[in-house]
Design a protein around this motif. Structure first.
Motif, mmCIF file in Angstrom:
data_model
loop_
_atom_site.group_PDB
_atom_site.id
_atom_site.type_symbol
_atom_site.label_atom_id
_atom_site.label_comp_id
_atom_site.label_asym_id
_atom_site.label_seq_id
_atom_site.Cartn_x
_atom_site.Cartn_y
_atom_site.Cartn_z
ATOM 1 N N ALA A 86 0.856 -1.189 0.000
ATOM 2 C CA ALA A 86 0.000 0.000 0.000
ATOM 3 C C ALA A 86 0.889 1.236 0.000
ATOM 4 O O ALA A 86 1.910 1.279 0.691
ATOM 5 C CB ALA A 86 -0.918 0.012 1.216
ATOM 6 N N TYR A 87 0.508 2.213 -0.784
ATOM 7 C CA TYR A 87 1.177 3.514 -0.818
ATOM 8 C C TYR A 87 0.417 4.430 0.121
ATOM 9 O O TYR A 87 -0.816 4.502 0.066
ATOM 10 C CB TYR A 87 1.175 4.045 -2.246
ATOM 11 N N SER A 88 1.119 5.143 1.009
ATOM 12 C CA SER A 88 0.424 5.898 2.042
ATOM 13 C C SER A 88 1.230 7.136 2.428
ATOM 14 O O SER A 88 2.291 7.417 1.864
ATOM 15 C CB SER A 88 0.183 5.002 3.261
ATOM 16 N N LEU A 89 0.699 7.865 3.425
ATOM 17 C CA LEU A 89 1.311 9.112 3.884
ATOM 18 C C LEU A 89 1.448 9.125 5.395
ATOM 19 O O LEU A 89 0.595 8.598 6.111
ATOM 20 C CB LEU A 89 0.444 10.314 3.468
ATOM 21 N N LEU A 90 2.515 9.752 5.878
ATOM 22 C CA LEU A 90 2.673 10.072 7.291
ATOM 23 C C LEU A 90 2.314 11.538 7.470
ATOM 24 O O LEU A 90 2.752 12.394 6.691
ATOM 25 C CB LEU A 90 4.116 9.856 7.751
ATOM 26 N N LEU A 91 1.531 11.850 8.507
ATOM 27 C CA LEU A 91 1.058 13.216 8.723
ATOM 28 C C LEU A 91 1.532 13.782 10.053
ATOM 29 O O LEU A 91 1.735 13.048 11.021
ATOM 30 C CB LEU A 91 -0.471 13.263 8.713
ATOM 31 N N ALA A 271 -2.689 10.322 13.345
ATOM 32 C CA ALA A 271 -2.374 11.727 13.630
ATOM 33 C C ALA A 271 -2.612 12.563 12.380
ATOM 34 O O ALA A 271 -2.217 12.188 11.280
ATOM 35 C CB ALA A 271 -0.914 11.842 14.077
ATOM 36 N N GLY A 272 -3.258 13.704 12.528
ATOM 37 C CA GLY A 272 -3.478 14.617 11.414
ATOM 38 C C GLY A 272 -4.798 14.443 10.691
ATOM 39 O O GLY A 272 -5.227 15.349 9.968
ATOM 40 N N ILE A 273 -5.467 13.286 10.873
ATOM 41 C CA ILE A 273 -6.731 13.062 10.158
ATOM 42 C C ILE A 273 -7.793 14.059 10.605
ATOM 43 O O ILE A 273 -8.556 14.585 9.789
ATOM 44 C CB ILE A 273 -7.226 11.623 10.371
#
Length: 374
Positions: A86-91, A271-273
């Protein structure tokens, strides 16, 4: 990996006198082997072989592995299957992006997380508090090689024919399989950064030089070229891919970089959502865009301390720039006011230098090549 703690692959390149470049603090990779434009075109026409070992690899294991990942990144991974990525992001808490990452599911309680910056470990560790999970930095123990281009699969099949007779006929996009090479465990994933069909191979650091040479031999009659970071940088700009040291060096949100599709707004643990949920239905003031740069422009560089809020209507902030070997002109990635994102809009980069907004990606607009079947 420390700049002074050379891996076997780094020592292999050093003995050959290969030029190196520091990608992030203390982490270097080959800059070029011959001519970056020639390496670029070899990848577009046949295949390129790259060292991606500058990436940080983190092993996450334990019954609370999935809980940690849901705290850490933006995707709901409950339905992610074994041997899929899965391609994802850290926020950050304010909803801006720390980095983009890939998550590899080995089993229900075993994952690998790859990120381009070793400092991202500092973000991960506190989130594991109270969870039954272990976090293991494996970056020193293994190397990551990448084969990119239309000949990539044929080269890999030939290379592994004597080592992995069970190699599947093909891999799904964002899938991976466990193999062996010369007695060493190896993961082969279908994933790329060049805009071409691509694969990455994760193998023990000691075995990486042997695998590098074997891939070169397997591709000798198929046009494979050893390629450095200069080539992958121009390839990824043509393909419209972001780089953590460029586009993510600014405090941007997933909306502004066009990656809101990677955000599961119901993942309350991440975090960040919450910050993103508050602005979900608001149009972003800025947007990442392709830029066809005025041919009269002298050398252009991005400013690391640039203020993204200063991107007003009619202007653009350049984050990446290259001379495209395919388009044979200067192109770049950057941020424009949302009202200027329409292709063909002319924007100002700096005094006397302008650009036209272009559709991304510059190369393969339909994004067919990376996903094509053989």
């Amino acid at each position: 990996m420390s700049a002074t703690a050379f891996s076997p692959l780094e020592r292999y390149f050093a003995r050959r006198g290969v030029s190196r470049i520091e990608v992030t603090h203390g982490i270097a990779t080959p800059k070029l082997f011959t001519d970056p434009a020639a390496e670029h075109m070899a990848t577009r026409r046949a295949a390129g072989l790259f060292d991606f070992s500058f990436m940080t690899c983190i092993g996450i294991e334990g019954r609370d592995s999935l809980a940690l990942l849901h705290r850490l990144q933006t995707r709901n991974l409950a339905s992610l299957q074994d041997q899929r990525l899965a391609y994802s992001l850290l926020l950050r808490e304010n909803g801006t992006v720390i980095n983009d990452v890939t998550i590899w599911r080995i089993a229900a309680d075993r994952y690998l997380l790859f990120t381009g910056r070793h400092d991202d470990l500092q973000h991960l560790a506190p989130l594991a508090d109270g969870l039954a999970v272990s976090i293991d930095d494996r970056s020193r123990e293994q190397s990551v090689l990448a084969v990119q281009g239309k000949q990539a699969w044929a080269i890999i099949k030939r290379c592994f024919s004597a080592h992995a007779p069970g190699l599947p006929q093909q891999l799904p996009y964002y899938g991976f399989v466990a193999l062996t090479f010369d007695g060493n465990a190896c993961l082969l994933a279908r994933i790329g950064y060049s805009g071409e069909t691509g694969y990455e191979l994760v193998i023990a650091a000691d075995a990486a030089p042997g695998l590098w040479d074997a891939l070169l031999r397997a591709g000798a009659d198929r046009g494979i070229a050893e390629c450095g970071f200069s080539a992958i940088d121009t390839l990824r700009i043509e393909a419209g891919h972001i780089l953590f040291a460029r586009e993510l060096a600014l405090p941007v949100t997933p909306f502004e970089i066009g990656l809101a599709r990677l955000v599961d707004f119901y993942n309350a643990e991440c975090a960040g959502i919450a910050a993103l949920r508050r602005t979900r239905w608001q149009a972003p003031a800025r947007a990442l865009a392709g830029l066809m740069i005025d041919e009269r422009a002298a050398e252009l560089t991005r400013r690391a301390d640039a203020d993204l809020s200063a991107v007003a209507k009619g202007s653009a902030l350049l984050t990446s720039v290259c001379l495209s070997p395919v388009l044979r002109r200067r192109i770049g990635l950057g941020f424009v006011a949302a009202t200027d994102r329409r292709p063909g809009t002319r924007v100002r980069l700096e005094p006397g230098v302008s650009a036209r907004v272009a559709r991304l990606p510059f190369y393969d607009p339909g994004r067919f090549l990376a996903r094509r079947t053989r």
